[in-house]
Design a protein around this motif. Structure first.
Motif, PDB file in Angstrom:
ATOM      1  N   CYS A  29       1.305  32.023 107.370  1.00  0.00           N
ATOM      2  CA  CYS A  29       0.942  33.362 106.890  1.00  0.00           C
ATOM      3  C   CYS A  29      -0.278  33.846 107.665  1.00  0.00           C
ATOM      4  N   SER A  30      -0.160  35.022 108.287  1.00  0.00           N
ATOM      5  CA  SER A  30      -1.285  35.597 109.021  1.00  0.00           C
ATOM      6  C   SER A  30      -2.044  36.618 108.184  1.00  0.00           C
ATOM      7  N   GLY A  31      -1.489  36.946 107.007  1.00  0.00           N
ATOM      8  CA  GLY A  31      -2.152  37.890 106.115  1.00  0.00           C
ATOM      9  C   GLY A  31      -2.741  37.179 104.911  1.00  0.00           C
ATOM     10  N   THR A  32      -2.538  37.736 103.742  1.00  0.00           N
ATOM     11  CA  THR A  32      -3.083  37.183 102.496  1.00  0.00           C
ATOM     12  C   THR A  32      -2.002  36.429 101.732  1.00  0.00           C
ATOM     13  N   ARG A  33      -2.343  35.242 101.289  1.00  0.00           N
ATOM     14  CA  ARG A  33      -1.442  34.499 100.393  1.00  0.00           C
ATOM     15  C   ARG A  33      -1.727  34.947  98.965  1.00  0.00           C
ATOM     16  N   ILE A  34      -0.704  35.441  98.289  1.00  0.00           N
ATOM     17  CA  ILE A  34      -0.864  35.996  96.948  1.00  0.00           C
ATOM     18  C   ILE A  34       0.029  35.239  95.980  1.00  0.00           C
ATOM     19  N   ALA A  35      -0.560  34.739  94.899  1.00  0.00           N
ATOM     20  CA  ALA A  35       0.207  34.052  93.850  1.00  0.00           C
ATOM     21  C   ALA A  35       0.279  34.952  92.630  1.00  0.00           C
TER      22      ALA A  35
ATOM     23  N   ALA B 280       5.077  23.276  92.308  1.00  0.00           N
ATOM     24  CA  ALA B 280       5.950  23.260  93.483  1.00  0.00           C
ATOM     25  C   ALA B 280       5.933  24.610  94.189  1.00  0.00           C
ATOM     26  N   GLY B 281       5.932  25.694  93.425  1.00  0.00           N
ATOM     27  CA  GLY B 281       5.867  27.011  94.035  1.00  0.00           C
ATOM     28  C   GLY B 281       4.568  27.248  94.768  1.00  0.00           C
ATOM     29  N   LEU B 282       3.453  26.810  94.170  1.00  0.00           N
ATOM     30  CA  LEU B 282       2.156  26.949  94.833  1.00  0.00           C
ATOM     31  C   LEU B 282       2.077  26.088  96.087  1.00  0.00           C
ATOM     32  N   ASP B 283       2.716  24.910  96.047  1.00  0.00           N
ATOM     33  CA  ASP B 283       2.778  24.071  97.248  1.00  0.00           C
ATOM     34  C   ASP B 283       3.475  24.821  98.378  1.00  0.00           C
ATOM     35  N   LEU B 284       4.596  25.470  98.050  1.00  0.00           N
ATOM     36  CA  LEU B 284       5.338  26.205  99.070  1.00  0.00           C
ATOM     37  C   LEU B 284       4.520  27.378  99.593  1.00  0.00           C
ATOM     38  N   LEU B 285       3.843  28.087  98.706  1.00  0.00           N
ATOM     39  CA  LEU B 285       3.003  29.213  99.129  1.00  0.00           C
ATOM     40  C   LEU B 285       1.953  28.760 100.130  1.00  0.00           C
TER      41      LEU B 285
ATOM     42  N   GLY C 233      -5.435  33.822  98.642  1.00  0.00           N
ATOM     43  CA  GLY C 233      -6.360  34.935  98.800  1.00  0.00           C
ATOM     44  C   GLY C 233      -6.478  35.761  97.540  1.00  0.00           C
ATOM     45  N   LEU C 234      -5.397  35.770  96.745  1.00  0.00           N
ATOM     46  CA  LEU C 234      -5.405  36.510  95.482  1.00  0.00           C
ATOM     47  C   LEU C 234      -4.461  35.813  94.512  1.00  0.00           C
ATOM     48  N   ALA C 235      -4.927  35.565  93.303  1.00  0.00           N
ATOM     49  CA  ALA C 235      -4.089  35.022  92.239  1.00  0.00           C
ATOM     50  C   ALA C 235      -4.032  36.030  91.108  1.00  0.00           C
ATOM     51  N   ILE C 236      -2.830  36.494  90.794  1.00  0.00           N
ATOM     52  CA  ILE C 236      -2.633  37.482  89.735  1.00  0.00           C
ATOM     53  C   ILE C 236      -1.907  36.791  88.588  1.00  0.00           C
ATOM     54  N   PHE C 237      -2.538  36.727  87.423  1.00  0.00           N
ATOM     55  CA  PHE C 237      -1.957  36.074  86.270  1.00  0.00           C
ATOM     56  C   PHE C 237      -1.439  37.142  85.303  1.00  0.00           C
ATOM     57  N   VAL C 238      -0.198  36.996  84.869  1.00  0.00           N
ATOM     58  CA  VAL C 238       0.472  38.047  84.109  1.00  0.00           C
ATOM     59  C   VAL C 238       0.766  37.567  82.695  1.00  0.00           C
ATOM     60  N   GLY C 239       0.279  38.313  81.708  1.00  0.00           N
ATOM     61  CA  GLY C 239       0.559  37.998  80.316  1.00  0.00           C
ATOM     62  C   GLY C 239      -0.666  38.143  79.444  1.00  0.00           C
ATOM     63  N   GLY C 240      -0.640  37.441  78.300  1.00  0.00           N
ATOM     64  CA  GLY C 240      -1.698  37.554  77.316  1.00  0.00           C
ATOM     65  C   GLY C 240      -2.691  36.411  77.377  1.00  0.00           C
ATOM     66  N   GLU C 241      -2.848  35.702  76.255  1.00  0.00           N
ATOM     67  CA  GLU C 241      -3.877  34.681  76.153  1.00  0.00           C
ATOM     68  C   GLU C 241      -3.680  33.550  77.165  1.00  0.00           C
ATOM     69  N   ASN C 242      -2.448  33.169  77.401  1.00  0.00           N
ATOM     70  CA  ASN C 242      -2.213  32.076  78.348  1.00  0.00           C
ATOM     71  C   ASN C 242      -2.479  32.497  79.789  1.00  0.00           C
ATOM     72  N   ALA C 243      -2.252  33.762  80.101  1.00  0.00           N
ATOM     73  CA  ALA C 243      -2.626  34.257  81.430  1.00  0.00           C
ATOM     74  C   ALA C 243      -4.143  34.228  81.579  1.00  0.00           C
ATOM     75  N   GLN C 244      -4.845  34.584  80.515  1.00  0.00           N
ATOM     76  CA  GLN C 244      -6.309  34.501  80.543  1.00  0.00           C
ATOM     77  C   GLN C 244      -6.768  33.058  80.722  1.00  0.00           C
ATOM     78  N   ALA C 245      -6.043  32.115  80.107  1.00  0.00           N
ATOM     79  CA  ALA C 245      -6.391  30.700  80.252  1.00  0.00           C
ATOM     80  C   ALA C 245      -6.233  30.242  81.697  1.00  0.00           C
ATOM     81  N   MET C 246      -5.147  30.667  82.359  1.00  0.00           N
ATOM     82  CA  MET C 246      -4.965  30.318  83.770  1.00  0.00           C
ATOM     83  C   MET C 246      -6.088  30.887  84.613  1.00  0.00           C
ATOM     84  N   ALA C 247      -6.418  32.153  84.365  1.00  0.00           N
ATOM     85  CA  ALA C 247      -7.464  32.805  85.152  1.00  0.00           C
ATOM     86  C   ALA C 247      -8.817  32.138  84.924  1.00  0.00           C
ATOM     87  N   ARG C 248      -9.112  31.829  83.674  1.00  0.00           N
ATOM     88  CA  ARG C 248     -10.388  31.189  83.347  1.00  0.00           C
ATOM     89  C   ARG C 248     -10.523  29.847  84.056  1.00  0.00           C
ATOM     90  N   SER C 249      -9.455  29.076  84.052  1.00  0.00           N
ATOM     91  CA  SER C 249      -9.482  27.772  84.707  1.00  0.00           C
ATOM     92  C   SER C 249      -9.591  27.918  86.223  1.00  0.00           C
TER      93      SER C 249
END
Length: 478
Positions: free
Chosen positions: A375-381, A365-370, A410-426
Motif C-alpha cells: 500500500c502506497s497510501g493509507t491503510r484504513i481499518a 486475520a483481516g488486520l493481518d491481511l491489511l 493509518g486510520l482505524a474507524i470503529f463502528v457501533g455503540g459501547e463495544n465500538a467505544q471499547a475497541m477505540a479506547r483500547s
C-alpha cells in the motif's frame, strides 16, 4: 431432489397422516408457501410473528402434494386437500420431520458426505473443497447460510439423485445441534476448522464450543468399517489447542481416525515456507499424507487462508484428487463473496471486503491481511462490532482494539455503540494516535462521513458482524 410417495412418509418421519392419495409422488421440500411448486412437500413452521400453518391452503392451491402441519387440520382444510388430492400430515416438531426425511434420502443416495464445521473458515473451506472435488465428482453443497438444523436437511433434500459427494456446512448456536445434523447426514469425512470464540456468549467457554463442534463425530461410522467404499476420518488443525481434547474425548472413543493439518512438517497435511506476494497470494510448499510434496499458490489472499486450503486438500486427497489438480485448482480459486474479497473502489482504492461476519479470530486475520498487502497510501481499518460474545464481549472488543493498534493502520474507524467505544479506547491505550482513531455509531453515519474521502492509493479493510451492515458501506464506495 427427493422423490417419495405419500405412503412412505409416515414410516420415514413418524408424522401422522390425515388424508391423501397414498400413491402420489412428492418432489422437493419447502418451508415457505410462496416456494411451492407442483408436487412439493410444504412443511409449516409456527413462529412468533408468522404461523406457517396458516398458509397451508395457499400451498394446497399452489399444487403441493403434501402439507405437514403442527396443529390439527380443520375440516375445511381437509376438504380442500381432498379436492386437490393433497396429503395432510401433522407432526410435533417440523425440524425433526425435516431431519428424518433428509436422513432417509441421504441413506438411499449412498453418496459420500463431507461435513464442515468450526468457529471460522467453514465457508471458505467448503468452497475450496467443492472446487477440488468438482474436478472428478458430481458435487452438491451448502448454499448461503443453509447450515442450521433447518437449512442443512433442506440442502440434502434438494440434492440431485445422481450426486456423488455432498459437502455440508454444519452451524450451531447450542449444544446438541451438530449431533442432530451429523446423525442426519452420516458424514464419512468431517472437518473442524478451528475452535474459536464465536458463540461463546451462548455456550460459555471454548471448551463447550469444542464439545459442540466435536458432536460431528456422533453420526460418523468407525474408521474400521468400509462405509460406502471409504473409511471415515476427522480432519483437525495441528495448531489448535483443543485438538488433543477432541481426539481424546470424541475421535478415539468413536473409533475415528484423525488427519492433522498445519504448518509443521509433523502434520499429516502441511504447508511450509509460506511467502505472501505483493498481491496478497500465499505461495508455499505443501505435503499430503502419501508423502508427495509440491509448491503451490493460493488465488485467495492472506496467510490465514492456507489452513482452510489444507483442510480441503486433506479430504480431496483421500477421495483421489491428485496433486497436480490440487495445484491447478488452488491457483484459480474463487470463494463466496464478502470473505476477504479484494475489490476496487470507484476512486481506485482497494477494499478488502470481509463484511460477511466477524469474530475476534477473524478480525485478527483481516488486520493481518491489511498490514501484509502492499500500500502506497493509507491503510484504513473499518471495524464493526462483533455479536454473540456474551459477558466476554467488552474484553474481546478491547483485545481487537489492541490488536488493531499493534498493526498500526493509518486510520482505524470503529463502528457501533459501547463495544465500538471499547475497541477505540483500547487502541488508543495501546499507542494508536488520537488522529488515527475514529468512532461512528452506525453504518449510515460511516457512509455519510467517509464514502468520499478515500484516495486511489488507499487500502481499506471492512470487517464486522452482519448486524452492523458494513456491506452497505462497501457497496457505496465500490
Amino acid at each position: 431432489m427427493i422423490e417419495i410417495a405419500v405412503k412412505y412418509l409416515e414410516s420415514v418421519t413418524g408424522a401422522k397422516p390425515w388424508t391423501g392419495n397414498a400413491d402420489r409422488i412428492c418432489r422437493g421440500v419447502v418451508i415457505d408457501s410462496r416456494g411451492v411448486e407442483e408436487d412439493s412437500i410444504f412443511v409449516a413452521f409456527p413462529g412468533e410473528r408468522v404461523d406457517g400453518n396458516a398458509f397451508a391452503p395457499q400451498a394446497i392451491q399452489a399444487g403441493a402434494a403434501c402439507v405437514v402441519l403442527t396443529v390439527e387440520p380443520s375440516r375445511e382444510l381437509l376438504r380442500l386437500a381432498d379436492e386437490h388430492e393433497c396429503a395432510v400430515f401433522t407432526c410435533d416438531d417440523p425440524t425433526e420431520f425435516l431431519l428424518r426425511l433428509a436422513q432417509g434420502y441421504r441413506a438411499r443416495m449412498r453418496c459420500t458426505v463431507v461435513a464442515v464445521t468450526g468457529s471460522i473458515g467453514k465457508t471458505t473451506t467448503k468452497d475450496v473443497l467443492c472446487a477440488l472435488l468438482s474436478t472428478r465428482y458430481r458435487v452438491h453443497a451448502t448454499q448461503g447460510n443453509y447450515n442450521s438444523v433447518i437449512g442443512m436437511p433442506l440442502t440434502i433434500l434438494a440434492a440431485p439423485r445422481n450426486t456423488e459427494v455432498m459437502v455440508l456446512e454444519m452451524g450451531m448456536d447450542a449444544r446438541g445441534q451438530i449431533e442432530r445434523l451429523s446423525r442426519c447426514a452420516q458424514p464419512t469425512y468431517s472437518i473442524i476448522t478451528k475452535i474459536g470464540t464465536s458463540h461463546i456468549g451462548l455456550l460459555g467457554s471454548r471448551e463447550n464450543i469444542a464439545r459442540a463442534k466435536a458432536e460431528v463425530c456422533c453420526g460418523m461410522p468407525p474408521s474400521s468399517e468400509n462405509f460406502e467404499g471409504h473409511h471415515s476420518a476427522l480432519v483437525l488443525s495441528g495448531e489448535d489447542d483443543f485438538t488433543p481434547f477432541i481426539i481424546e474425548h470424541f475421535a478415539k472413543p468413536a473409533g475415528i481416525d484423525v488427519i492433522l493439518c498445519g504448518l509443521s512438517g509433523d502434520d499429516d497435511v502441511s504447508a511450509t515456507s509460506i511467502e505472501v506476494g505483493e498481491d496478497g497470494r500465499p505461495t508455499f510448499n505443501m505435503m499430503v499424507r502419501n508423502g508427495s510434496q509440491f509448491k503451490t499458490t493460493l488465488a485467495i489472499p492472506g496467510k490465514q487462508s492456507v489452513g482452510n486450503a489444507l483442510y480441503a486438500a486433506a479430504v480431496a486427497s483421500e477421495l483421489g484428487i491428485p496433486q497436480f489438480t490440487i495445484d491447478e485448482v488452488f491457483q484459480s480459486l474463487q470463494i463466496t463473496g464478502r470473505r476477504q474479497e479484494v475489490r476496487r473502489a470507484a476512486c481506485g482504492a482497494r477494499v478488502i471486503d470481509d463484511s460477511y461476519n466477524a469474530s475476534p479470530e477473524s478480525m485478527a486475520a483481516g488486520l493481518d491481511l491489511l498490514s501484509t498487502l502492499p500500500c502506497s497510501g493509507t491503510r484504513i481499518a473499518v471495524l464493526g462490532e462483533m455479536g454473540e460474545l456474551g459477558e466476554e464481549g467488552e474484553r474481546f472488543h478491547e483485545l481487537v482494539g489492541a490488536y488493531a493498534a499493534a498493526k498500526k493502520p493509518g486510520l482505524a474507524i470503529f463502528v457501533g455503540g459501547e463495544n465500538a467505544q471499547a475497541m477505540a479506547r483500547s487502541a488508543r491505550m495501546m499507542g494508536l494516535g488520537e488522529d488515527a482513531v475514529a468512532v461512528v455509531p452506525s453504518c449510515d453515519k460511516l457512509i455519510a462521513r467517509y464514502r468520499t474521502v478515500l484516495s486511489a492509493t488507499d487500502l481499506v479493510l471492512v470487517k464486522g458482524s452482519r448486524f452492523v451492515g458494513l456491506d452497505r458501506f462497501v457497496e457505496e464506495v465500490c
